[in-house]
Design an enzyme around this catalytic site. Structure first.
Site, PDB file in Angstrom:
ATOM      1  N   SER A 326      -2.815   2.029   6.818  1.00  0.00           N
ATOM      2  CA  SER A 326      -1.948   0.868   6.952  1.00  0.00           C
ATOM      3  C   SER A 326      -1.760   0.191   5.606  1.00  0.00           C
ATOM      4  O   SER A 326      -2.694   0.094   4.807  1.00  0.00           O
ATOM      5  CB  SER A 326      -2.515  -0.128   7.977  1.00  0.00           C
ATOM      6  OG  SER A 326      -3.861  -0.427   7.711  1.00  0.00           O
ATOM      7  N   CYS A 327      -0.524  -0.227   5.354  1.00  0.00           N
ATOM      8  CA  CYS A 327      -0.164  -1.008   4.177  1.00  0.00           C
ATOM      9  C   CYS A 327      -0.653  -0.300   2.899  1.00  0.00           C
ATOM     10  O   CYS A 327      -0.378   0.875   2.697  1.00  0.00           O
ATOM     11  CB  CYS A 327      -0.700  -2.420   4.319  1.00  0.00           C
ATOM     12  SG  CYS A 327       0.337  -3.681   3.593  1.00  0.00           S
TER      13      CYS A 327
END
Length: 593
Positions: A326-327
């Site tokens: 994520s991210c």
């Protein structure tokens, strides 16, 4: 940093919006649910991400001012016409004949006094007129797109600060509270102001974190730390089912925040959901770096991911793993996968990508900081982090707040100082306030990703001397975006799905950056749209995607279970002979400040 798109008309967001606060009542559970849903939605917007990497310099404000002043020379006719309209509309306001009204979702003017009181109504209308006229003048001018964006950014910054709701005499709720408390709210507000000046870098405190304790009422999923090195701890979560899928899932969270956003509380824990689904779950918990770790870059973190993968494989005796990125953790994971593909190693089978943008150029185009992305700004940002060794989390928080001041500054200014209230006690905001640092080298590498776009352009990045080419990565991909995500805009997330082929699954949740992940079944009004990423145009994808009611978690579980191998008996204990448990989850690194 909010983006507007035509697809927002195609995939409608059903958000709860309340014009006034309601009291929670144990006798009215639906009211409690609705309030909680609204608070989660608001809190989900208040998150960090690797957008404030460059920062804003005085020179950037000077550029924005120059663009604003240039209006009169490039569009003199429009400027004169705007002034005439402004004067005429101002006269209508004074005479009480103006129909100007705020957006129903604008919480600043939700108090009934803004409509019912003669003075407050005209004060509000004058502010809205000034704000709207400036925006219209800029939008209709002959300035270039970049100059328009800079002028609009500066105008919004100034007009947001000057909103009458931000000042004691101009805020009817604040005036009433002074009367109701006999001036006590003013005293409380001054105490809050002094506290924030001394302890919160002169920024309004966004949360009361005192009720929340990591390992006690946050990050409580049971498990063991089965590996620790200088860079990370690896947590193996305790199975809750008699049988588990043999292929484990290794999560790589962002380095910008701590991992437990996906394990805030049992009722909204993605970790618990995965474990209860029979998935063998491992979590990377990054160490909070200090200046001595200034040389940790993308390559260092990618090799750390390789260590985590190998430990999970040895413990589960699985030849390969599934992964989650994520991210900024997803950016690290992409570099790692490119390296694996280059050396011919297939120990990663499938990957879930959550709110992750791998097309750096598009990310800068879709966000406010793209307006100020210039070589001089990038050099200055690198020099700042290099001199300190790290980028402080508080610096990024402050920078991000000033990019969205209404939500992240003035909202708390009013609550804390004008009304004299304590900031809310809410777990998402407490997690967000638990900031981390970025090593200087990693910060510089992220700037390179934005500049050189290596995941789109093969060979622009190397890991251990090996050129990276994501077109060589052959994995199953499940990509999640949020339709109201202003941090990693959904169209940019869709580009991530496209990088891994037309059969990649793209899921668009009706939420923002964090709420698109904290999306347990049963969330009111939740829905998502999904389809393979076969269309080059994300708007075309949105027109053909299938809408499904509820949370995307069950959809992801089915996708994961199908790709997690055969079921085997759940292990009786964590770790293995070579990787004995070191301590209980959530570990020690997550506690470092």
């Amino acid at each position: 940093m909010t983006t507007k798109s035509s697809a927002a008309e195609t995939v409608t967001l059903n958000k709860t919006a309340s014009a006034s606060k309601r009291r929670r009542s144990a006798a009215d559970p639906m009211t409690v649910v609705n309030e909680l849903t609204e608070l989660i939605e608001r809190a989900s917007e208040n998150t960090l991400a690797p957008n404030p990497l460059i920062g804003l310099r005085p020179a950037d404000f000077a550029k924005a001012t120059q663009s604003l002043l240039k209006l009169a020379t490039v569009s003199p006719g429009a400027t004169v016409g705007s002034l005439a309209r402004y004067a005429k509309s101002l006269g209508q306001i004074v005479q009480g004949r103006s129909e100007l009204a705020p957006d129903p979702k604008d919480r600043r003017f939700a108090d009934p006094a803004w409509q019912g009181n003669f003075l407050y109504k005209r004060l509000m209308q004058n502010y809205l007129l000034t704000h709207n006229e400036f925006n219209s003048l800029i939008a209709d001018s002959r300035l270039g797109d970049r100059e328009k964006g800079q002028a609009q950014f500066l105008t919004a910054l100034v007009t947001d600060a000057l909103a009458p709701s931000n000042w004691l005499a101009g805020n009817p709720a604040a005036v009433r509270k002074i009367v109701d408390t006999g001036g006590g709210s003013v005293v409380s507000g001054l105490k809050n102001l002094v506290h924030d000046m001394r302890h919160n870098h002169m920024m309004p405190m966004q949360v009361d974190s005192t009720p929340f304790k990591i390992g006690e009422n946050m990050a409580t999923s049971p498990g063991q730390v089965v590996y620790r090195c200088e860079t990370f701890e690896l947590i193996q979560y305790t199975p809750t089912t008699p049988k588990v899928y043999q292929r484990p899932l290794v999560m790589v969270p962002p380095q910008v925040n701590k991992f437990y956003a996906v394990d805030l509380a049992p009722e909204k824990s993605l970790v618990k959901w995965a474990v209860d689904s029979g998935v063998q779950m491992f979590m990377v918990s990054w160490r909070n770096p200090t200046a001595e770790h200034r040389d940790w870059g993308v390559e260092h973190y990618a090799m750390a991911v390789d260590q985590a993968v190998d430990v999970a494989r040895r413990i589960t005796r699985s030849p390969d793993v599934n992964m989650w990125g994520s991210c900024s953790g997803g950016m690290t994971l992409a570099a790692y996968l490119g390296w694996l593909a280059a050396i011919g190693d297939r120990k990663v089978a499938n990957v879930s990508w959550a709110v992750c943008v791998l097309d750096g150029a598009r990310a800068m185009t879709d966000t406010t900081l793209g307006l100020f992305n210039a070589p001089a700004a990038v050099r200055a940002a690198r020099a700042r982090s290099r001199s300190k060794g790290v980028v402080e989390g508080s610096e990024m928080a402050s920078m991000f707040a000033w990019l969205r001041p209404n939500d992240l500054i003035w909202n708390y200014w009013v609550n804390n100082y004008l009304l004299g209230n304590k900031p809310p006690a809410f777990d998402i905001l407490a997690w967000n306030a638990d900031t981390t640092r970025l090593p200087a080298r990693f910060h510089s590498d992220l700037l390179d990703i934005m500049e050189k776009n290596p995941y789109v352009h093969p060979g622009a990045m190397t890991i251990r001397g090996v050129p990276i080419d994501l077109s060589k990565v052959d994995i199953g991909a499940y990509v999640i975006g949020g339709i109201t995500d202003h941090i990693t805009p959904w169209k940019s997330c869709y580009g991530t799905a496209r990088l891994f082929g037309e059969d990649s699954t793209f899921v668009l949740a009706n939420a923002g950056h964090l709420q698109s992940l904290i999306n347990p079944p049963g969330a009111p009004k939740a829905f998502f749209s999904t389809a393979p990423s076969r269309h080059a145009d994300p708007d075309e994808w949105a027109r053909t995607a299938v809408r499904q009611e509820g949370s995307w978690w069950p959809h992801w579980r089915a996708w994961m279970q199908k790709r997690s191998g055969t079921q085997v008996a759940a292990p009786a204990k964590s770790g293995s002979r070579f990787h004995r448990p070191l301590c209980s989850a959530p570990g020690e690194y997550v506690l470092e400040t």
